[in-house]
Design a protein around this motif. Structure first.
Motif, PDB file in Angstrom:
ATOM      1  N   LEU A  82       0.823  -1.083  -0.055  1.00  0.00           N
ATOM      2  CA  LEU A  82      -0.154   0.099   0.022  1.00  0.00           C
ATOM      3  C   LEU A  82       0.761   1.109   0.106  1.00  0.00           C
ATOM      4  CD1 LEU A  82      -2.635   1.586   0.151  1.00  0.00           C
ATOM      5  CD2 LEU A  82      -2.674   1.237   2.699  1.00  0.00           C
ATOM      6  N   ILE A  83       2.044   1.328   0.784  1.00  0.00           N
ATOM      7  CA  ILE A  83       2.799   2.515   0.751  1.00  0.00           C
ATOM      8  C   ILE A  83       3.585   2.577  -0.515  1.00  0.00           C
ATOM      9  CG2 ILE A  83       5.034   3.134   1.880  1.00  0.00           C
ATOM     10  CD1 ILE A  83       4.320   1.621   4.330  1.00  0.00           C
ATOM     11  N   GLN A  84       3.938   1.403  -1.347  1.00  0.00           N
ATOM     12  CA  GLN A  84       4.470   1.726  -2.571  1.00  0.00           C
ATOM     13  C   GLN A  84       3.659   2.265  -3.463  1.00  0.00           C
ATOM     14  OE1 GLN A  84       5.339  -1.956  -4.590  1.00  0.00           O
ATOM     15  NE2 GLN A  84       7.310  -1.520  -5.604  1.00  0.00           N
ATOM     16  N   THR A  85       2.438   1.663  -3.608  1.00  0.00           N
ATOM     17  CA  THR A  85       1.490   2.019  -4.415  1.00  0.00           C
ATOM     18  C   THR A  85       1.040   3.494  -4.480  1.00  0.00           C
ATOM     19  OG1 THR A  85       0.722  -0.344  -4.548  1.00  0.00           O
ATOM     20  CG2 THR A  85      -0.820   1.273  -5.660  1.00  0.00           C
ATOM     21  N   THR A  86       0.865   3.902  -3.050  1.00  0.00           N
ATOM     22  CA  THR A  86       0.474   5.343  -2.760  1.00  0.00           C
ATOM     23  C   THR A  86       1.572   6.177  -3.398  1.00  0.00           C
ATOM     24  OG1 THR A  86      -0.769   4.477  -1.041  1.00  0.00           O
ATOM     25  CG2 THR A  86      -0.178   6.835  -1.144  1.00  0.00           C
ATOM     26  N   LEU A  87       2.755   5.992  -3.159  1.00  0.00           N
ATOM     27  CA  LEU A  87       3.901   6.786  -3.446  1.00  0.00           C
ATOM     28  C   LEU A  87       3.886   6.911  -4.927  1.00  0.00           C
ATOM     29  CD1 LEU A  87       6.568   6.509  -0.579  1.00  0.00           C
ATOM     30  CD2 LEU A  87       4.907   8.232  -1.169  1.00  0.00           C
ATOM     31  N   ALA A  88       3.786   5.809  -5.563  1.00  0.00           N
ATOM     32  CA  ALA A  88       3.799   5.560  -6.994  1.00  0.00           C
ATOM     33  C   ALA A  88       2.853   6.373  -7.626  1.00  0.00           C
ATOM     34  CB  ALA A  88       3.895   4.076  -7.489  1.00  0.00           C
ATOM     35  N   MET A  89       1.768   6.246  -7.117  1.00  0.00           N
ATOM     36  CA  MET A  89       0.474   7.097  -7.704  1.00  0.00           C
ATOM     37  C   MET A  89       0.780   8.428  -7.545  1.00  0.00           C
ATOM     38  SD  MET A  89      -1.787   5.110  -8.988  1.00  0.00           S
ATOM     39  CE  MET A  89      -0.276   4.252  -9.420  1.00  0.00           C
ATOM     40  N   LEU A  90       1.363   8.798  -6.369  1.00  0.00           N
ATOM     41  CA  LEU A  90       1.631  10.348  -6.091  1.00  0.00           C
ATOM     42  C   LEU A  90       2.769  10.934  -7.113  1.00  0.00           C
ATOM     43  CD1 LEU A  90       1.256  12.601  -4.457  1.00  0.00           C
ATOM     44  CD2 LEU A  90       3.178  12.075  -2.872  1.00  0.00           C
ATOM     45  N   MET A  91       3.714   9.866  -7.496  1.00  0.00           N
ATOM     46  CA  MET A  91       4.661  10.325  -8.362  1.00  0.00           C
ATOM     47  C   MET A  91       4.399  10.356 -10.153  1.00  0.00           C
ATOM     48  SD  MET A  91       7.346  11.214  -6.819  1.00  0.00           S
ATOM     49  CE  MET A  91       6.587  11.769  -5.417  1.00  0.00           C
ATOM     50  N   SER A  92       3.077   9.820 -10.095  1.00  0.00           N
ATOM     51  CA  SER A  92       2.865   9.651 -11.649  1.00  0.00           C
ATOM     52  C   SER A  92       1.955  11.023 -11.910  1.00  0.00           C
ATOM     53  CB  SER A  92       1.777   8.310 -11.815  1.00  0.00           C
ATOM     54  OG  SER A  92       0.597   8.546 -10.873  1.00  0.00           O
ATOM     55  N   ASP A  93       0.678  10.767 -12.581  1.00  0.00           N
ATOM     56  CA  ASP A  93       0.054  11.976 -13.151  1.00  0.00           C
ATOM     57  C   ASP A  93      -0.977  12.365 -12.263  1.00  0.00           C
ATOM     58  OD1 ASP A  93      -1.391   9.608 -13.539  1.00  0.00           O
ATOM     59  OD2 ASP A  93      -2.145  10.166 -15.456  1.00  0.00           O
ATOM     60  N   SER A  94      -0.554  12.615 -11.010  1.00  0.00           N
ATOM     61  CA  SER A  94      -1.550  13.032  -9.934  1.00  0.00           C
ATOM     62  C   SER A  94      -1.879  14.388  -9.901  1.00  0.00           C
ATOM     63  CB  SER A  94      -0.876  12.530  -8.546  1.00  0.00           C
ATOM     64  OG  SER A  94       0.380  13.156  -8.381  1.00  0.00           O
TER      65      SER A  94
END
Length: 290
Positions: A82-94
């Motif tokens: 969950l931590i990894q996915t959250t930060l990955a989503m934040l670093m994408s087109d958020s």
């Protein structure tokens, strides 16, 4: 015939040689002029929401235009996926109304965003220029990004497909070393997360802020600009109730229970690739002695 078993030097001579070498090394160390290490200057304050800020600068950085800002948060879950996915989503087109990643938007401004996580902390980092023509638009963009990120379904679905049932080695290592097996989630719960969980976890980070770090040189005007931006970004932040030392009293994994030592003291670890050459082996030995 000479006795081949007879030592080359007697014991008194060997003792004298060892003493002389020790004194010679000591005198050489005294003769070498001591080099002055850079002395950092540390300034601290708190944001309007009560989050501590630490500004680190040095005299040697006065001519540099590089600035680093780090938002540090305490971990509020053991679900590393969950931590990894959250930060990955934040670093994408958020960014709202944008299909470009945050770094694609920051590149023309000579800036870059990054993230880091482990079982104890999560960090959102910014590398930017302290020149006003770059600093102000960068902080404006970052403020909009961190205050109201939009996690998009399309990006989330793509991420899930690319990382489906793929638990990174870092996650496996941390689960074995640092998490209580009696309280761990099962594998499906650790791997499968929803977009709602991602959004909720990002908002939960705002209530577990630890410290904001600033590294680099800032003029009085740049400092005021950064302070205003940090106050705006951290407006909804709340200081974490978890102490940095509290992890010492958390349940230990079975591995640490069997070997109470360095892992008990640090509660951290580093994953290393297998050593494949003599050079790598020597480097590892030297690193271990530092």
């Amino acid at each position: 015939m000479s006795d081949s078993n007879k030592p080359l030097f007697s014991r008194p001579v060997l003792a004298a040689i060892m003493l002389f070498c020790t004194l010679a090394i000591w005198l050489l160390n005294l003769a070498v002029p001591s080099s002055k290490l850079p002395t950092p200057h540390i300034e601290t304050w708190t944001t309007t929401s009560g989050i501590p800020v630490i500004w680190l600068k040095q005299e040697q950085w006065k001519n540099s235009n590089k600035l680093e800002i780090r938002f540090s948060f305490r971990s509020v879950t053991t679900n590393t996926t969950l931590i990894q996915t959250t930060l990955a989503m934040l670093m994408s087109d958020s960014l709202p109304l944008s299909t470009a990643s945050i770094n694609q938007r920051l590149t023309p401004l000579a800036a870059r965003a990054s993230s880091y996580y482990d079982h104890e902390n999560q960090t959102i980092g910014l590398t930017l220029s302290n020149e006003p023509k770059y600093l102000i638009p960068t902080l404006t963009l970052v403020s909009n990004w961190l205050k109201n990120p939009v996690f998009k379904h399309r990006t989330f679905d793509n991420w899930q497909r690319q990382h489906q049932n793929n638990l990174p080695a870092q996650h496996q290592l941390e689960r074995v070393l640092f998490l209580d097996k009696n309280k761990q989630q099962n594998a499906s719960e650790m791997v499968n997360v929803s977009l709602e969980q991602v959004s909720n976890y990002y908002h939960s980070l705002k209530t577990s802020a630890a410290t904001i770090f600033i590294i680099g040189e800032m003029s009085p005007g740049a400092k005021q600009t950064v302070q205003n931006a940090i106050n705006l970004i951290s407006q909804d932040y709340r200081l974490s109730n978890a102490s940095a030392e509290s992890i010492l009293y958390e349940p230990l994994s079975t591995v640490i229970q069997k070997n109470e030592g360095d892992l008990w003291q640090t509660r951290s670890a580093m994953a290393l690739m297998p050593v494949s050459s003599v050079k790598e082996w020597i480097s590892l030995q030297l690193w271990g002695q530092i």
